[in-house]
Design an enzyme around this catalytic site. Structure first.
Site, PDB file in Angstrom:
ATOM      1  N   CYS A  56       0.825  -1.222   0.000  1.00  0.00           N
ATOM      2  CA  CYS A  56       0.000   0.000   0.000  1.00  0.00           C
ATOM      3  C   CYS A  56       0.858   1.272   0.000  1.00  0.00           C
ATOM      4  CB  CYS A  56      -0.893  -0.031   1.241  1.00  0.00           C
ATOM      5  SG  CYS A  56      -1.680   1.552   1.593  1.00  0.00           S
ATOM      6  N   TRP A  89      -7.769  -6.897   5.031  1.00  0.00           N
ATOM      7  CA  TRP A  89      -6.392  -7.356   5.233  1.00  0.00           C
ATOM      8  C   TRP A  89      -6.361  -8.436   6.304  1.00  0.00           C
ATOM      9  CZ3 TRP A  89      -3.109  -5.766   1.681  1.00  0.00           C
ATOM     10  CH2 TRP A  89      -3.243  -4.502   1.115  1.00  0.00           C
ATOM     11  N   ARG A 129     -14.044   1.152   6.235  1.00  0.00           N
ATOM     12  CA  ARG A 129     -13.172   0.123   5.671  1.00  0.00           C
ATOM     13  C   ARG A 129     -11.995  -0.116   6.607  1.00  0.00           C
ATOM     14  NH1 ARG A 129     -14.750  -1.243   0.649  1.00  0.00           N
ATOM     15  NH2 ARG A 129     -12.837  -2.401   0.298  1.00  0.00           N
ATOM     16  N   THR A 131      -8.600  -0.166   6.679  1.00  0.00           N
ATOM     17  CA  THR A 131      -7.452   0.216   5.858  1.00  0.00           C
ATOM     18  C   THR A 131      -6.142   0.233   6.642  1.00  0.00           C
ATOM     19  OG1 THR A 131      -7.914   2.536   6.352  1.00  0.00           O
ATOM     20  CG2 THR A 131      -8.830   1.671   4.302  1.00  0.00           C
ATOM     21  N   GLU A 147      -4.955   7.602   9.241  1.00  0.00           N
ATOM     22  CA  GLU A 147      -4.807   8.545   8.122  1.00  0.00           C
ATOM     23  C   GLU A 147      -3.317   8.834   7.922  1.00  0.00           C
ATOM     24  OE1 GLU A 147      -6.757   9.869   5.602  1.00  0.00           O
ATOM     25  OE2 GLU A 147      -4.702  10.407   5.143  1.00  0.00           O
ATOM     26  N   SER A 148      -2.767   8.316   6.828  1.00  0.00           N
ATOM     27  CA  SER A 148      -1.310   8.377   6.645  1.00  0.00           C
ATOM     28  C   SER A 148      -0.755   9.796   6.600  1.00  0.00           C
ATOM     29  CB  SER A 148      -0.897   7.621   5.385  1.00  0.00           C
ATOM     30  OG  SER A 148      -1.395   8.265   4.235  1.00  0.00           O
TER      31      SER A 148
HETATM   32  N1  LIG Z   1      -6.497   8.007   3.339  1.00  0.00           N
HETATM   33  C1  LIG Z   1      -5.964   6.749   3.789  1.00  0.00           C
HETATM   34  C2  LIG Z   1      -6.111   5.696   2.699  1.00  0.00           C
HETATM   35  C3  LIG Z   1      -5.622   4.329   3.124  1.00  0.00           C
HETATM   36  C4  LIG Z   1      -6.056   3.252   2.136  1.00  0.00           C
HETATM   37  O1  LIG Z   1      -6.933   3.463   1.275  1.00  0.00           O
HETATM   38  N2  LIG Z   1      -5.434   2.055   2.233  1.00  0.00           N
HETATM   39  C5  LIG Z   1      -5.839   0.951   1.354  1.00  0.00           C
HETATM   40  C6  LIG Z   1      -4.634   0.204   0.799  1.00  0.00           C
HETATM   41  S1  LIG Z   1      -3.744   1.068  -0.417  1.00  0.00           S
HETATM   42  C7  LIG Z   1      -6.525  -0.120   2.180  1.00  0.00           C
HETATM   43  O2  LIG Z   1      -6.096  -0.456   3.258  1.00  0.00           O
HETATM   44  N3  LIG Z   1      -7.592  -0.697   1.623  1.00  0.00           N
HETATM   45  C8  LIG Z   1      -8.247  -1.811   2.229  1.00  0.00           C
HETATM   46  C9  LIG Z   1      -9.713  -1.761   2.042  1.00  0.00           C
HETATM   47  O3  LIG Z   1     -10.240  -0.736   1.594  1.00  0.00           O
HETATM   48  O4  LIG Z   1     -10.319  -2.783   2.332  1.00  0.00           O
HETATM   49  C10 LIG Z   1      -4.519   6.971   4.184  1.00  0.00           C
HETATM   50  O5  LIG Z   1      -3.822   7.695   3.460  1.00  0.00           O
HETATM   51  O6  LIG Z   1      -4.102   6.467   5.221  1.00  0.00           O
END
Ligand SMILES: N[C@@H](CCC(=O)N[C@@H](CS)C(=O)NCC(=O)O)C(=O)O
Length: 328
Positions: A56, A89, A129, A131, A147-148
């Protein structure tokens, strides 16, 4: 909103704008770590943990920052398995956790199988989600932030009093460059970081055409900047937030986004000489960029997890090598 298990992987539709375009949802955990000892989340050694995926780009930002700031003994981390399926994940099983695979079970919660378990521990009625990245407080057993862009900023200065001088001095957002970095971050995020997703997850020709155009115009803009600036980093001698933000997308560009997300007007290695020089400089001369980049996780995750784009989950062999040599 409750996430329906079966619909979980239809992310582009569920979070679309109704016109075939992908829209990224807002994150729900937005607390801050502070150098202030009285704060709710004070900066302390071995108190915080990052849950990341090597695949990611948003999580990758946090790993690069952690290493550039010398926070390796202060903040621990766990890498989830690259295989993202309908429950989100997952952690590797003990049998999968061979050293060369670079994944482990969750060391903090032996019974947890998925990252969702960490979210529900913090908020049993969580409805977003699951994430990465997740910044987790081991003491309070709670998520601080998911939030990264905010996590990396907490790492810039809040732990400085715990660091040796050489790392406390590393300034990834120098005040004299702040405006330029903020401005660059804004269009880089819109056009490039999120641009590859908006292009790749488009479900109409119109949305794809719009987004691919914006993406390549933004790459042209970054190329122009690097072609006319002294380098070797985006804003001179030292890496800054601008490098971290651009790197995580460009290191994935030729190997995944060109074919998987149809971002194929040009690739970086043959179409953008200044970006290519800058990318190789980051990778080959700085361990914080190189050692946090795992091409296997990146390639396998995108190609095998997005079955709505790649039904058979076939991972292409090339391009090889994944990155050309520094002087190649
Ligand atoms: N705005 C968030 C976005 C994080 C994000 O979208 N991560 C994706 C991976 S690239 C994720 O974990 N997706 C899993 C899902 O949606 O199930 C950040 O920058 O931390």
């Amino acid at each position: 909103m409750t996430i329906n298990e079966e619909e979980y992987m239809t992310l582009p539709k569920k979070f679309g704008d109704g016109k075939g375009a992908f829209k990224r949802p807002e994150q729900q955990f937005r607390n801050w770590i502070s150098r202030d000892r009285q704060a709710e989340f004070p900066a302390e050694k071995d108190r915080y943990h990052l849950y990341v995926s090597y695949a990611c780009p948003w999580a990758h930002r946090t790993l690069i920052t952690r290493k550039l700031k010398g926070l390796e003994d202060i903040i621990t981390f766990t890498v989830v398995h690259w295989d993202l399926r309908s429950r989100g994940w997952r952690f590797a099983t003990p049998e999968e956790a061979e050293p060369e695979k670079n994944v482990t079970p969750d060391p903090l919660h032996p019974g947890f199988t998925h990252l969702r378990d960490v979210y529900f521990e913090s908020k049993p009625d969580y409805d977003g989600r699951f994430t990465v990245p997740v910044l987790y407080d081991k003491k309070k057993k709670r998520i601080v932030s998911n939030e990264s862009r905010e996590i990396i900023r907490m790492l810039y200065y809040e732990f400085d009093h715990l660091l040796p001088r050489e790392f406390a001095m590393v300034d990834l957002l120098p005040s004299e460059l702040q405006d330029e970095i903020e401005d660059t971050s804004e269009w880089t995020y819109f056009g490039i970081n999120d641009g590859v997703y908006k292009t790749g997850f488009s479900t109409t020709q119109e949305s794809y055409d719009n987004n691919v155009k914006i993406l390549f115009k933004s790459l042209d803009r970054a190329e122009q900047h690097l072609a006319t600036s002294p380098g070797p980093y985006y804003f001179g001698e030292n890496p800054t937030e601008a490098d971290i933000r651009l790197y995580v997308t460009l290191i994935r560009f030729d190997i995944v986004y060109v074919q998987h997300f149809k971002c194929n007007i040009r690739d970086i290695r043959s179409g953008y000489p200044a970006l290519h020089r800058w990318l190789r400089h980051c990778y080959w001369t700085n361990a914080a960029f190189r050692e946090t980049t795992n091409f296997d996780h990146i390639k396998c995750h995108y190609t095998k997890s997005h079955r709505m784009i790649n039904q058979g989950g076939i991972t292409p062999a090339g391009p090889l090598p994944h990155i050309l040599p520094l002087d190649g």
